[in-house]
Design an enzyme around this catalytic site. Structure first.
Site: not given
Ligand code: DOR
Length: 433
Positions: A52, A54, A295
């Site tokens: 991720h 962002r 993750d």
């Protein structure tokens, strides 16, 4: 070491113009242009299928540039960009925007992953075909499961035709409810609502049925329970086109990590029981689980210190994954080093369909140099990632990535660490041009 070629030993590796030219016991460079990495491990650059970044939208948590630095520092030469940004990456325009951000950040390769549904709301399909044409390598609504059977089936048909995998976050929201951690005795003791393992497996079973029927490649993200491992094992035996992923935290930690209400160990799916953890490790070893992905989910310190119930789900992983796994799975004798490296490089590259994850002649020279011998302490304060939310802070580990090369070029900010390691090993860098 290159698991893709079954290669392990003492070799020279020759790089010409960013491409691996030769791997052989003794390559004569005429005394020029070589780096002596004796006593260090050279492996294919790691590939993270679940990152991720962002950006756009949550730059206070992480940016593409800070994630790229964290990736290079952690030994990753390729990472993915998960679509749960703001706006959600559900259109060609946002895939193109992300690609520009990735080019500007440089350092590592960044592979966009588009959303399955518009806004990841699970109602209307996203522009899957256009996103793939713009460079998306897969689709997912990660952060949420796809509740609508019809929509998921349609997405699978698109994925099948486009030759990409569908990455599923298996979580039945009706079963997970307001859950904060694994449903069990500990949750009762802590007075927190639990997330039952069935929240994962119920959706997993539906997904496997649809993958079997459509023939689409289903990749199941972050498995957390022993039941899920059993279901995947059976599905593979039945010939369903499925691959599976596990994170370092689910392999190494249990629900006990939240006993002091430490939100650094709060994530989705939650850490579960010791038996679940054991089953995940066994599934990894016997090949039921194909890959390990981080993750990497950065959040700000302020968000994570709001109290357990109000803190967001997620942990960072780029700068801890290799050392925690090497120390706790390989050094303990549970897993071979070659198996670990393959599950962090060749296998994810194969699922994404990217031409990396190996060191065969003709491939781009994406590689990572690792110091396996020196113990050090993981310290989130010196992470390159903006996210410091890791339950592995303070762990004593081995297996420090000291240099990552992408297309033959070192990720420059980190050459200092590498020089330091060479010096303490009594070796010199010898690059004359
Ligand atoms: O813990 C998690 N955090 N799990 C997810 O699936 C999403 C992620 C996030 O984006 O923060």
């Amino acid at each position: 070491m290159d698991p893709a070629q079954g290669l392990q030993g003492i070799y020279d590796l020759q790089i010409n113009n960013g491409i691996v030219a030769n791997v052989a016991p003794n390559i004569d460079t005429g005394g020029k242009n070589f780096i002596n990495v004796h006593n260090l491990l050279v492996i294919p650059g790691l590939v993270d299928m679940h990152t991720h970044l962002r950006e756009p939208g949550f730059e206070e948590k992480e940016t593409v540039a800070t994630a790229a630095r964290a990736a290079a520092a952690g030994g990753y030469s390729s990472i993915t960009a998960m679509p749960n940004t703001n706006p959600v990456m559900d259109s060609k325009t946002i895939v193109e925007h992300l690609t520009l951000l990735a080019m500007r950040a440089g350092l590592v390769r960044i592979w966009p992953v588009g959303a399955i549904s518009k806004g990841s709301r699970g109602v209307e399909l996203a522009e899957i075909e256009e996103m793939v044409r713009a460079g998306a390598r897969a689709v997912t609504d990660d952060g949420r499961g796809v509740a609508n059977d019809g929509l998921l089936r349609e997405a699978m048909l698109y994925c099948k035709n486009l030759g990409i995998p569908l990455l599923e976050h298996c979580e039945d929201e009706a079963l997970a409810g307001e859950g904060q951690m694994h449903e069990g005795q500990l949750a009762i003791r802590l007075g927190l609502p639990g997330i039952p393992a069935a929240a994962e497996s119920a959706m997993l079973i539906r997904d496997l049925r649809l993958a079997a029927e459509t023939g689409a490649r289903l990749h199941v993200m972050h498995l957390s329970s022993s039941e899920s491992v059993k279901i995947i094992r059976q599905a593979k035996a039945d010939g369903v086109p499925v691959t599976a992923e596990v994170t370092p935290h689910h392999l190494l930690l249990t629900e006990e990590a939240v006993i002091d209400l430490d939100a650094r160990a709060k994530m989705k799916p939650p850490l579960r029981s010791a038996a679940d953890r054991q089953a995940l490790c066994e599934g990894l070893r016997d090949g039921t689980i194909d890959i390990i992905a981080t993750d990497h989910a950065p959040h700000t310190a302020a968000e994570k210190s709001r109290g357990f119930r109000d803190a967001p789900f997620g942990v960072v992983g780029l700068e801890t994954a290799f050392p925690v796994l090497f120390t706790n799975l390989v050094r303990t004798g549970f897993l071979t080093l070659s198996s670990l490296v393959g599950k962090m490089s060749r296998n994810p590259a194969a699922i994404l369909g990217i031409p990396h994850g190996g060191l065969a002649p003709g491939m781009a020279a994406d590689l990572t140099i690792i110091d396996l011998k020196k113990e050090y302490i993981l310290d989130s304060r010196i992470f390159h990632s903006r996210g410091k939310n890791t339950p592995f802070d303070g762990w004593r580990v081995y297996g420090r990535p000291v240099l990552t090369l992408v297309g033959g070029y070192p990720a420059e900010p980190f050459t200092k660490i590498f020089d330091e390691v060479l010096r303490t090993n009594g070796q010199l860098r010898n690059i004359s041009t």
